[in-house]
Design a protein around this motif. Structure first.
Motif: not given
Length: 125
Positions: A46-71
């Protein structure tokens, strides 16, 4: 584990990302975000189809840059930025995000996204 998922996603290695998810993972996009229409997404498919595929189709140059990880043990909070340009509108965005990941037995069981939904909506229009 969570840091490796961001690296894998950035490298286009979606199978590695999906393999880290529990079969019953509960994934929620931010309220009023355009991909929240199917919340909650249950399971990797459901995530692959509903989020990842749709996002990459709509925004082919999509990127995300994490800057802080709080464990916090079985919970990890990640702060960062999303960037990209919507194919349909030609408008770009550069917006902050916060992700909350919950782990159990080495698998991701829950994900919650927070982001500037107004900026996303303006870029889509």
């Amino acid at each position: 584990l969570i840091k490796s998922l961001y690296t894998a996603f950035s490298n286009g290695d979606v199978p590695t990302v999906l393999a880290a998810f529990d079969p019953a993972i509960r994934w929620c996009e931010a309220e009023n975000y355009y991909l929240s229409d199917r919340n909650p997404y249950i399971g990797p498919s459901a995530i692959a189809e509903g989020v990842f595929t749709r996002l990459i189709t709509d925004v082919p140059d999509f990127s995300l840059a994490p800057s802080n990880f709080i464990d916090a043990g079985d919970t990890v909070v990640v702060e960062g930025r999303y960037r990209g340009t919507f194919k349909a509108s030609g408008k770009s965005f550069d917006t902050q995000f916060a992700h909350i990941w919950q782990l159990r037995h080495g698998k991701v069981v829950r994900f919650q996204q927070y982001t500037d939904t107004k900026q996303w909506a303006q870029a889509r229009a």
